[in-house]
Write a protein that holds these residues in place. Sequence first.
Motif, mmCIF file in Angstrom:
data_model
loop_
_atom_site.group_PDB
_atom_site.id
_atom_site.type_symbol
_atom_site.label_atom_id
_atom_site.label_comp_id
_atom_site.label_asym_id
_atom_site.label_seq_id
_atom_site.Cartn_x
_atom_site.Cartn_y
_atom_site.Cartn_z
ATOM 1 N N LEU A 52 38.122 70.034 67.318
ATOM 2 C CA LEU A 52 38.630 69.605 65.844
ATOM 3 C C LEU A 52 37.716 68.932 65.114
ATOM 4 N N LEU A 53 37.527 69.407 63.818
ATOM 5 C CA LEU A 53 36.767 68.546 62.662
ATOM 6 C C LEU A 53 37.743 67.752 62.055
ATOM 7 N N ASP A 54 37.437 66.558 61.909
ATOM 8 C CA ASP A 54 38.500 65.642 61.312
ATOM 9 C C ASP A 54 37.517 65.037 60.091
ATOM 10 N N VAL A 55 38.530 64.912 58.846
ATOM 11 C CA VAL A 55 37.716 64.161 57.785
ATOM 12 C C VAL A 55 38.796 63.036 57.293
ATOM 13 N N PHE A 56 38.173 61.916 57.005
ATOM 14 C CA PHE A 56 38.724 60.642 56.804
ATOM 15 C C PHE A 56 38.598 60.233 55.324
ATOM 16 N N ASN A 57 39.614 59.624 54.756
ATOM 17 C CA ASN A 57 39.239 58.918 53.474
ATOM 18 C C ASN A 57 40.276 57.849 53.465
ATOM 19 N N PRO A 58 39.681 56.600 53.346
ATOM 20 C CA PRO A 58 38.167 56.175 53.304
ATOM 21 C C PRO A 58 37.602 56.277 54.918
ATOM 22 N N THR A 63 43.880 58.869 54.882
ATOM 23 C CA THR A 63 44.321 60.147 54.718
ATOM 24 C C THR A 63 43.221 61.001 55.739
ATOM 25 N N GLN A 64 43.730 61.927 56.520
ATOM 26 C CA GLN A 64 43.076 62.603 57.493
ATOM 27 C C GLN A 64 43.396 64.314 57.320
ATOM 28 N N LEU A 65 42.191 64.998 57.072
ATOM 29 C CA LEU A 65 42.337 66.489 57.142
ATOM 30 C C LEU A 65 41.579 66.880 58.251
ATOM 31 N N SER A 66 42.259 67.915 59.210
ATOM 32 C CA SER A 66 41.699 68.166 60.365
ATOM 33 C C SER A 66 41.574 69.853 60.486
ATOM 34 N N TYR A 67 40.534 70.334 61.063
ATOM 35 C CA TYR A 67 40.124 71.876 61.297
ATOM 36 C C TYR A 67 40.037 72.119 62.664
ATOM 37 N N VAL A 68 40.686 73.234 62.916
ATOM 38 C CA VAL A 68 40.556 73.527 64.401
ATOM 39 C C VAL A 68 39.529 74.568 64.255
ATOM 40 N N CYS A 70 44.399 74.517 60.219
ATOM 41 C CA CYS A 70 44.097 73.101 59.836
ATOM 42 C C CYS A 70 45.578 72.435 59.519
ATOM 43 N N PHE A 71 45.341 71.074 59.554
ATOM 44 C CA PHE A 71 46.580 70.225 59.142
ATOM 45 C C PHE A 71 46.090 69.015 58.391
ATOM 46 N N TYR A 72 47.256 68.227 57.647
ATOM 47 C CA TYR A 72 46.985 67.236 56.767
ATOM 48 C C TYR A 72 47.759 66.115 57.333
ATOM 49 N N ALA A 73 47.277 64.891 57.407
ATOM 50 C CA ALA A 73 48.132 63.796 57.710
ATOM 51 C C ALA A 73 47.982 62.766 56.625
ATOM 52 N N ALA A 74 48.865 62.375 55.812
ATOM 53 C CA ALA A 74 49.081 61.466 54.873
ATOM 54 C C ALA A 74 48.614 60.092 55.396
ATOM 55 N N ASP A 123 29.971 57.791 54.493
ATOM 56 C CA ASP A 123 29.880 56.940 53.307
ATOM 57 C C ASP A 123 31.145 56.122 53.347
ATOM 58 N N ALA A 124 31.271 55.417 52.396
ATOM 59 C CA ALA A 124 32.396 54.441 52.288
ATOM 60 C C ALA A 124 33.742 55.140 51.969
ATOM 61 N N ASN A 125 33.651 56.446 51.324
ATOM 62 C CA ASN A 125 34.561 57.048 51.116
ATOM 63 C C ASN A 125 35.166 58.286 51.932
ATOM 64 N N THR A 126 34.314 58.753 52.877
ATOM 65 C CA THR A 126 34.693 59.814 53.347
ATOM 66 C C THR A 126 33.908 59.869 54.951
ATOM 67 N N MET A 127 34.328 60.513 55.898
ATOM 68 C CA MET A 127 33.896 60.428 57.156
ATOM 69 C C MET A 127 34.241 61.821 57.871
ATOM 70 N N LEU A 128 33.171 62.430 58.532
ATOM 71 C CA LEU A 128 33.285 63.832 59.111
ATOM 72 C C LEU A 128 33.287 63.437 60.552
ATOM 73 N N VAL A 129 34.111 63.734 61.476
ATOM 74 C CA VAL A 129 34.064 63.384 62.789
ATOM 75 C C VAL A 129 34.302 64.557 63.855
ATOM 76 N N LYS A 130 33.426 65.001 64.513
ATOM 77 C CA LYS A 130 33.918 66.142 65.641
ATOM 78 C C LYS A 130 34.394 65.654 66.649
ATOM 79 N N VAL A 131 35.472 66.257 67.384
ATOM 80 C CA VAL A 131 36.442 65.739 68.520
ATOM 81 C C VAL A 131 36.301 66.826 69.393
#
Length: 116
Positions: free
Chosen positions: A104-110, A59-64, A85-89, A35-43
Amino acid sequence: MANTLNGTPPVFGRADARSWETVANGVRRQILTYDANTMLVKVDFDQGGIGSRHQHVHTQLSYVESGVFAVTVGDERQVLRAGDCFYAASNEWHGVECLEAGVLLDVFNPARTDFL
């Protein structure tokens, strides 16, 4: 995918209903939902695949989910495995090198509208 940035994402999504996009040699991504605030992406990475060092306002959160990755965030580098996992500000330089094929599963905001 029926999502819109102003609409409500579907409550459920089927992996076989989403397409894959090749983004680099040995690297492809699948947008799972957003949605406008969050995106979930599989890489998905082949061994040797590179997620080039880059930065973005998101902002990115990634889960291995699987595999082994050498991950650099800022000036720090670590080898991460399934379950890590890791966090990239926002605007922080980061990148990955796939040492053993994995996901990797990546979560982005926005949401990464540049992916759409």
